[in-house]
Design a protein around this motif. Structure first.
Motif, PDB file in Angstrom:
ATOM      1  N   SER A 176     -17.468 -45.500  66.108  1.00 39.47           N
ATOM      2  CA  SER A 176     -18.215 -46.647  65.590  1.00 39.47           C
ATOM      3  C   SER A 176     -17.450 -47.252  64.427  1.00 39.47           C
ATOM      4  O   SER A 176     -16.474 -46.683  63.925  1.00 39.47           O
ATOM      5  N   SER A 180     -13.525 -46.892  60.487  1.00 35.36           N
ATOM      6  CA  SER A 180     -13.951 -46.200  61.708  1.00 35.36           C
ATOM      7  C   SER A 180     -14.647 -44.884  61.377  1.00 35.36           C
ATOM      8  O   SER A 180     -14.373 -44.258  60.358  1.00 35.36           O
ATOM      9  N   ILE A 228     -17.994 -48.815  60.536  1.00 30.50           N
ATOM     10  CA  ILE A 228     -18.862 -49.020  59.373  1.00 30.50           C
ATOM     11  C   ILE A 228     -18.450 -50.315  58.691  1.00 30.50           C
ATOM     12  O   ILE A 228     -17.284 -50.504  58.347  1.00 30.50           O
ATOM     13  N   GLU A 229     -19.406 -51.223  58.513  1.00 33.81           N
ATOM     14  CA  GLU A 229     -19.138 -52.472  57.812  1.00 33.81           C
ATOM     15  C   GLU A 229     -19.618 -52.350  56.368  1.00 33.81           C
ATOM     16  O   GLU A 229     -20.751 -51.938  56.108  1.00 33.81           O
ATOM     17  N   LYS A 244     -20.521 -49.628  68.390  1.00 35.38           N
ATOM     18  CA  LYS A 244     -21.625 -49.570  67.438  1.00 35.38           C
ATOM     19  C   LYS A 244     -21.133 -49.952  66.043  1.00 35.38           C
ATOM     20  O   LYS A 244     -20.124 -49.429  65.569  1.00 35.38           O
ATOM     21  N   ILE A 245     -21.854 -50.874  65.394  1.00 34.17           N
ATOM     22  CA  ILE A 245     -21.533 -51.291  64.029  1.00 34.17           C
ATOM     23  C   ILE A 245     -22.607 -50.746  63.092  1.00 34.17           C
ATOM     24  O   ILE A 245     -23.796 -51.015  63.271  1.00 34.17           O
ATOM     25  N   VAL A 246     -22.193 -49.967  62.113  1.00 37.95           N
ATOM     26  CA  VAL A 246     -23.106 -49.388  61.136  1.00 37.95           C
ATOM     27  C   VAL A 246     -22.930 -50.126  59.815  1.00 37.95           C
ATOM     28  O   VAL A 246     -21.813 -50.194  59.286  1.00 37.95           O
ATOM     29  N   ILE A 247     -24.007 -50.682  59.284  1.00 37.59           N
ATOM     30  CA  ILE A 247     -23.937 -51.419  58.022  1.00 37.59           C
ATOM     31  C   ILE A 247     -24.061 -50.447  56.863  1.00 37.59           C
ATOM     32  O   ILE A 247     -25.026 -49.678  56.768  1.00 37.59           O
ATOM     33  N   ASP A 248     -23.092 -50.451  55.980  1.00 40.80           N
ATOM     34  CA  ASP A 248     -23.127 -49.618  54.774  1.00 40.80           C
ATOM     35  C   ASP A 248     -24.315 -50.053  53.924  1.00 40.80           C
ATOM     36  O   ASP A 248     -24.423 -51.220  53.538  1.00 40.80           O
ATOM     37  N   GLN A 249     -25.207 -49.135  53.635  1.00 36.35           N
ATOM     38  CA  GLN A 249     -26.419 -49.480  52.900  1.00 36.35           C
ATOM     39  C   GLN A 249     -26.145 -49.962  51.481  1.00 36.35           C
ATOM     40  O   GLN A 249     -26.999 -50.596  50.856  1.00 36.35           O
ATOM     41  N   ASN A 302     -18.149 -40.007  66.268  1.00 37.07           N
ATOM     42  CA  ASN A 302     -19.290 -39.192  66.687  1.00 37.07           C
ATOM     43  C   ASN A 302     -18.719 -37.960  67.383  1.00 37.07           C
ATOM     44  O   ASN A 302     -18.294 -38.019  68.544  1.00 37.07           O
TER      45      ASN A 302
END
Length: 378
Positions: A362, A309, A364-365, A171-176, A312
């Motif tokens: 996951s 990284s 975080i990008e 899972k890749i989470v985009i930093d808002q 969870n």
């Protein structure tokens, strides 16, 4: 000037040819004698003022004819002392290489070398040189480390995006908060896409692991050796000089997949540390051998990354697999047996996520950040 003085002078010139100056001592001069013959020393001094020269410039600085220069360059290039490739305008440029990072050491051990007495002596001399360099840094730790810690990142992490045990995507989470300027060139983030960019790809031996093999301390993490990639004109140079072999994109992807499954980290290198320029090479690094790794660093390491990284904890079973494979010791187990990570040490390589049996990690990008890790003061 006698021969020893000439070798010292050549050593001083070569020491300033790259980004890692090395003190000119007896060990360095002994190494140079394996790679530069006595009748080539005067040619090396032609690079004292300018490390990269065209043929016309070199004819003036060396006083040699074009034929004589080509003969010298042919031999010195085969030993990883001179880089000879055309520039973007098609004009041949001759560049004096440093002894290390990236130069004679890397190209020597990138090629397949025999385990004979000569090569063992060369390997042990490099071991001694690195030990002397480490001693110098440690002796002058308080003065050198603050300065060395401000140097630009040497390499850039290209993360892994697949989880091996579950055969799922990570899972890749985009930093808002991420926001890049519209005109900023974003470096390639996926190793597969990076490979597709290049028509010329060469693979050679991992010079760090190959050197350790010669020194009698083989890699603890993998038996794979031929997984050091060069691209474009670097691929042409390394293959022409016998340091590597040209391969297809498909073969490159197969090798990279093996590297990922062995828990190796993809590290990309750019010209002059400028990530807006196309990559020149990719290393696939282990923790126990890599010169730019925590276990072997002499000076602070600096790595550019866009990822971090995140665990969870609901999925984490506390198996410790991430701790075992983390290259920078960023991963750890908390008191309640859940995986955690130290953000300041995480290079976002994705190895922990790739090998997690629960796919509980996951990535975080976000914006590019520089991870700097200092060697311990001994």
């Amino acid at each position: 000037m006698n021969i020893d003085e000439k070798y010292k002078k050549a050593g001083e010139i070569i020491s300033t040819a790259g980004g890692t100056p090395i003190p000119v001592n007896d060990t360095l001069i002994k190494i140079l004698k394996y790679f530069i013959m006595e009748d080539e020393l005067d040619f090396i001094t032609a690079f004292s003022d300018k490390k990269s020269q065209t043929m016309e410039q070199l004819k003036q600085s060396s006083g040699l004819s074009e034929e004589e220069i080509n003969n010298k360059v042919k031999n010195l290039s085969r030993r990883g002392v001179i880089f000879n490739q055309p520039n973007s305008k098609g004009l041949m440029v001759f560049r004096l290489l440093p002894l290390v990072n990236v130069g004679t050491f890397e190209y020597t051990f990138m090629g397949k070398i025999e385990k004979n007495e000569r090569n063992r002596e060369i390997s042990l001399l490099f071991d001694k040189l690195f030990a002397e360099l480490e001693q110098m840094v440690q002796t002058n730790y308080d003065a050198l480390i603050p300065h060395l810690s401000t140097l630009p990142p040497v390499d850039r992490t290209v993360p892994i995006f697949d989880n091996k045990p579950k055969n799922e995507k990570i899972k890749i989470v985009i930093d808002q908060e991420i926001s890049a300027a519209a005109d900023k060139i974003v470096p390639t983030k996926k190793v597969e896409e990076l490979i597709q960019k290049f028509d010329e790809i060469a693979v050679g031996h991992c010079f760090c692991r190959h050197h350790k093999d010669m020194s009698g301390t083989p890699c603890k993490q993998t038996n794979e050796r031929e997984n050091c990639f060069t691209f474009g004109k670097s691929a042409r140079f390394t293959s022409e000089q016998g340091f590597s072999r040209m391969i297809s994109k498909d073969e490159a992807l197969v090798i990279l997949k093996k590297a990922e499954d062995a828990g190796l980290v993809h590290k990309a290198y750019h010209p002059n540390f400028d990530t807006s320029k196309d990559e020149t090479s990719i290393c696939n690094c282990c923790r126990c051998c890599c010169a730019n790794g925590v276990d072997n660093m002499i000076i602070p390491i600096a790595n550019a990354t866009n990822f971090l990284s995140v665990v969870n904890t609901d999925l984490c079973i506390g198996c410790g697999n991430c701790v075992k494979h983390c290259h920078t010791y960023a991963a750890y187990l908390t008191d309640d047996k859940k995986a955690g990570r130290k953000a300041e040490l995480c290079i976002g390589c994705g190895v922990c996520a790739h090998l997690c049996p629960q796919n509980a990690i996951s990535m975080i990008e976000g914006k590019e950040r520089i991870v700097r890790i200092k060697p311990k003061k001994k």
